[in-house]
Design a protein around this motif. Structure first.
Motif, PDB file in Angstrom:
ATOM      1  N   ARG A  71       0.832  -1.205   0.000  1.00  0.00           N
ATOM      2  CA  ARG A  71       0.000   0.000   0.000  1.00  0.00           C
ATOM      3  C   ARG A  71       0.866   1.254   0.000  1.00  0.00           C
ATOM      4  NH1 ARG A  71      -1.639   3.504   3.428  1.00  0.00           N
ATOM      5  NH2 ARG A  71      -0.611   2.465   5.171  1.00  0.00           N
ATOM      6  N   ALA A  74       2.303   1.535  -3.310  1.00  0.00           N
ATOM      7  CA  ALA A  74       1.263   2.004  -4.217  1.00  0.00           C
ATOM      8  C   ALA A  74       1.126   3.523  -4.157  1.00  0.00           C
ATOM      9  CB  ALA A  74      -0.076   1.339  -3.882  1.00  0.00           C
ATOM     10  N   ARG A  78       1.519   5.845  -7.106  1.00  0.00           N
ATOM     11  CA  ARG A  78       0.440   6.771  -7.443  1.00  0.00           C
ATOM     12  C   ARG A  78       0.986   8.187  -7.655  1.00  0.00           C
ATOM     13  NH1 ARG A  78      -4.679   5.748  -6.695  1.00  0.00           N
ATOM     14  NH2 ARG A  78      -4.180   4.079  -5.239  1.00  0.00           N
ATOM     15  N   TRP A 170      -0.239   2.341 -13.852  1.00  0.00           N
ATOM     16  CA  TRP A 170      -1.540   2.181 -13.207  1.00  0.00           C
ATOM     17  C   TRP A 170      -1.981   0.716 -13.214  1.00  0.00           C
ATOM     18  CZ3 TRP A 170      -3.365   5.442 -10.010  1.00  0.00           C
ATOM     19  CH2 TRP A 170      -3.162   6.821 -10.170  1.00  0.00           C
ATOM     20  N   GLN A 171      -1.759   0.017 -14.334  1.00  0.00           N
ATOM     21  CA  GLN A 171      -2.157  -1.389 -14.419  1.00  0.00           C
ATOM     22  C   GLN A 171      -1.372  -2.243 -13.432  1.00  0.00           C
ATOM     23  OE1 GLN A 171      -1.605  -2.387 -18.532  1.00  0.00           O
ATOM     24  NE2 GLN A 171      -3.375  -1.198 -19.227  1.00  0.00           N
ATOM     25  N   LEU A 173       0.022  -1.246 -10.675  1.00  0.00           N
ATOM     26  CA  LEU A 173      -0.416  -0.871  -9.334  1.00  0.00           C
ATOM     27  C   LEU A 173      -1.706  -1.609  -8.955  1.00  0.00           C
ATOM     28  CD1 LEU A 173      -0.328   0.984  -6.837  1.00  0.00           C
ATOM     29  CD2 LEU A 173      -1.479   2.715  -8.204  1.00  0.00           C
ATOM     30  N   GLU A 174      -2.677  -1.593  -9.843  1.00  0.00           N
ATOM     31  CA  GLU A 174      -3.953  -2.246  -9.562  1.00  0.00           C
ATOM     32  C   GLU A 174      -3.784  -3.762  -9.426  1.00  0.00           C
ATOM     33  OE1 GLU A 174      -6.369  -0.986 -12.783  1.00  0.00           O
ATOM     34  OE2 GLU A 174      -6.651   1.056 -12.022  1.00  0.00           O
ATOM     35  N   LYS A 175      -2.933  -4.356 -10.247  1.00  0.00           N
ATOM     36  CA  LYS A 175      -2.712  -5.800 -10.200  1.00  0.00           C
ATOM     37  C   LYS A 175      -2.048  -6.199  -8.888  1.00  0.00           C
ATOM     38  CE  LYS A 175      -0.413  -9.620 -12.606  1.00  0.00           C
ATOM     39  NZ  LYS A 175       0.448 -10.004 -13.742  1.00  0.00           N
ATOM     40  N   ARG A 176      -1.037  -5.452  -8.475  1.00  0.00           N
ATOM     41  CA  ARG A 176      -0.313  -5.770  -7.236  1.00  0.00           C
ATOM     42  C   ARG A 176      -1.241  -5.645  -6.027  1.00  0.00           C
ATOM     43  NH1 ARG A 176       4.510  -6.399  -4.938  1.00  0.00           N
ATOM     44  NH2 ARG A 176       4.936  -5.430  -2.916  1.00  0.00           N
ATOM     45  N   ASN A 177      -2.005  -4.597  -5.982  1.00  0.00           N
ATOM     46  CA  ASN A 177      -2.927  -4.406  -4.860  1.00  0.00           C
ATOM     47  C   ASN A 177      -3.954  -5.535  -4.796  1.00  0.00           C
ATOM     48  OD1 ASN A 177      -1.685  -2.126  -3.978  1.00  0.00           O
ATOM     49  ND2 ASN A 177      -3.156  -0.707  -4.854  1.00  0.00           N
ATOM     50  N   ALA A 178      -4.457  -5.948  -5.947  1.00  0.00           N
ATOM     51  CA  ALA A 178      -5.446  -7.031  -5.983  1.00  0.00           C
ATOM     52  C   ALA A 178      -4.828  -8.342  -5.506  1.00  0.00           C
ATOM     53  CB  ALA A 178      -5.998  -7.187  -7.396  1.00  0.00           C
TER      54      ALA A 178
END
Length: 360
Positions: A71, A74, A78, A170-171, A173-178
Motif C-alpha cells: 500500500r 502504491a 500513485r 496504473w495497471q 499498481l492495480e494488479k499488485r494491490n489485488a
C-alpha cells in the motif's frame, strides 16, 4: 514492556464470567503444590492444529506487513503516475503550441509569396538582388518549417511513450494491490477456520473434564529487554479489575484482554507452573508462581503449552487464548493473586505497571 495498541485482528471487547468462589475442580491437574499428576505432550492432532494456528498467525502478520508495504509502495507509484500525468499535460500543451507555430509559419509563407513556384518568382522579380533575397527568405523559412515539424514529431513520439508508461504504471499498481488483498484474505479465512477447530477441541476437553496435555508450540527465540511483559503481545483491554456485571457473582477479579482465539499467551515473568486445569468457570487455565509470593492466572484458554511443575521464562508461550469455560467470547482472563486459588486477587494493572509493563 509496552504492548502495541489495537490491531485489525483484535475482536470487540468481551467480558469473561466468574462464579462465586468454589472448591477447586477435582479433575484439575496436580494438587496445586507443585506436584504434577500427569505429563502430556498433547495428541498429534491437537499439536498440529495448534501449530497451524500459530503459523497462520505468523503468515497473516507477514501478509498484513506485505500488504501495508504494498500500500505504501502504491502511494509512491500513485505519486509517480500523477507526476507522469502532469508531464503528459505539459507535453500536450507544448505540442499544441508547436501546431500553432506551424500554422503561423504556413500563413506567413502564404502572405509573403513563399509558396510561389520558382519560375513565377523569377518572372516577378524586379532585379537579381530581389530574386536572391527571396530565395534566401524561402530557404530560411523552409528550414524553420522543417525544424518545427521535426520537433513536433519528436514531442508526439515522446508523448505516446509516456502515455504507455503511465498506463502500465496504473495497471501494475492495480494488479499488485489485488494480488496482495487476495493473499491476505485467503490466509485470514484459513486462520479463522483453524481458530474455531482449535476451540472446538478445547470445548470437548473441558466438557470431558480432562486436559489433553501440553501442546508444545514452536516459539521463535526472542530476548526481552525487561524481566516482565504483558500476557499477550497485541490486544484491546476489555473488562477491568473490580468492574461489575450481570455475569459475575461479585466483582471482576482480573483484567480481560480481547484477543482472537489461538493468540499465543505469554508468562508475564519467570516462574513455575503450579496448576493446569481444564474445567470449571475458567475453562482451560494455567497458574504460575513467581518470586515474591505472587501468582498469575491465565484463563479461558484454547490450549495449554506447559505441564505442571514446569519452569517458565519471561515471555514464554504457555498456551493459546480461547473462550472455554464461563465466557461470552474470545479473550484472555488474567489475574494476579497472593495464593494459587481464586479469592486472593489484586489489581493486575498497577501490579504490572510497578514492574515496568504499562498496558493500553
Amino acid at each position: 514492556m509496552r504492548s502495541r495498541r489495537r490491531r485489525l485482528l483484535v475482536v470487540p471487547a468481551l467480558l469473561c464470567a466468574l462464579v462465586v468462589p468454589m472448591a477447586r475442580p477435582a479433575h484439575a491437574m496436580g494438587d496445586g503444590k507443585g506436584t504434577p499428576s500427569r505429563n502430556g505432550t498433547g495428541t498429534g492432532g491437537d499439536s498440529a492444529l495448534s501449530g497451524q494456528v500459530v503459523q497462520l498467525y505468523e503468515d497473516a502478520a507477514l501478509a498484513t506487513q506485505r500488504y501495508e508495504e504494498g500500500r505504501q509502495e502504491a502511494e509512491v507509484q500513485r505519486a509517480e503516475a500523477q507526476r507522469i500525468e502532469a508531464l503528459l499535460d505539459r507535453e500536450r500543451r507544448e505540442i499544441g503550441v508547436l501546431h500553432e507555430d506551424l500554422g503561423r509559419i504556413a500563413r506567413a509563407q502564404y502572405r509573403s509569396g513563399g509558396g510561389m513556384p520558382l519560375t513565377a518568382q523569377i518572372l516577378l522579380a524586379k532585379s537579381p538582388d530581389q530574386l536572391m533575397r527571396g530565395q534566401h527568405v524561402l530557404s530560411q523559412t523552409s528550414l524553420v518549417v522543417n525544424n518545427a515539424i521535426e520537433k513536433s514529431r519528436r514531442a508526439e513520439k515522446r508523448l505516446a511513450a509516456d502515455e504507455a508508461k503511465a498506463a502500465a504504471a496504473w495497471q501494475g499498481l492495480e494488479k499488485r494491490n489485488a494480488e496482495l488483498a487476495e493473499l491476505k484474505k485467503g490466509i485470514e479465512q484459513k486462520l479463522e477456520q483453524a481458530r474455531w477447530q482449535l476451540q472446538g477441541k478445547a470445548d470437548a476437553a473441558v466438557a470431558a473434564g480432562s486436559c489433553p496435555g501440553a501442546v508444545r508450540l514452536d516459539q521463535s527465540k526472542k530476548d526481552f529487554p525487561s524481566a516482565w511483559v504483558a500476557p499477550v503481545e497485541s490486544y484491546a483491554l476489555s473488562a477491568a479489575f473490580g468492574s461489575g456485571g450481570l455475569r459475575w457473582a461479585n466483582r471482576h477479579t482480573g483484567q480481560d484482554f480481547a484477543v482472537p482465539i489461538g493468540t499465543p499467551v505469554r508468562a508475564v515473568g519467570d516462574g513455575r507452573v503450579v496448576k493446569v486445569a481444564c474445567a470449571g468457570a475458567f475453562g482451560m487455565e494455567v497458574v504460575v508462581r513467581h518470586a515474591g509470593g505472587y501468582y498469575t492466572q491465565y484463563a479461558h484458554l484454547a490450549s495449554v503449552a506447559v505441564d505442571q511443575d514446569e519452569r517458565v521464562d519471561t515471555g514464554q508461550w504457555i498456551g493459546q487464548s480461547g473462550t472455554t469455560g464461563n465466557s461470552t467470547g474470545p479473550h484472555l482472563h488474567f489475574e494476579v493473586r497472593v495464593t494459587p486459588e481464586m479469592g486472593s486477587a489484586v489489581d493486575p494493572v498497577p501490579w504490572l505497571t510497578a514492574r515496568g509493563v504499562r498496558l493500553g
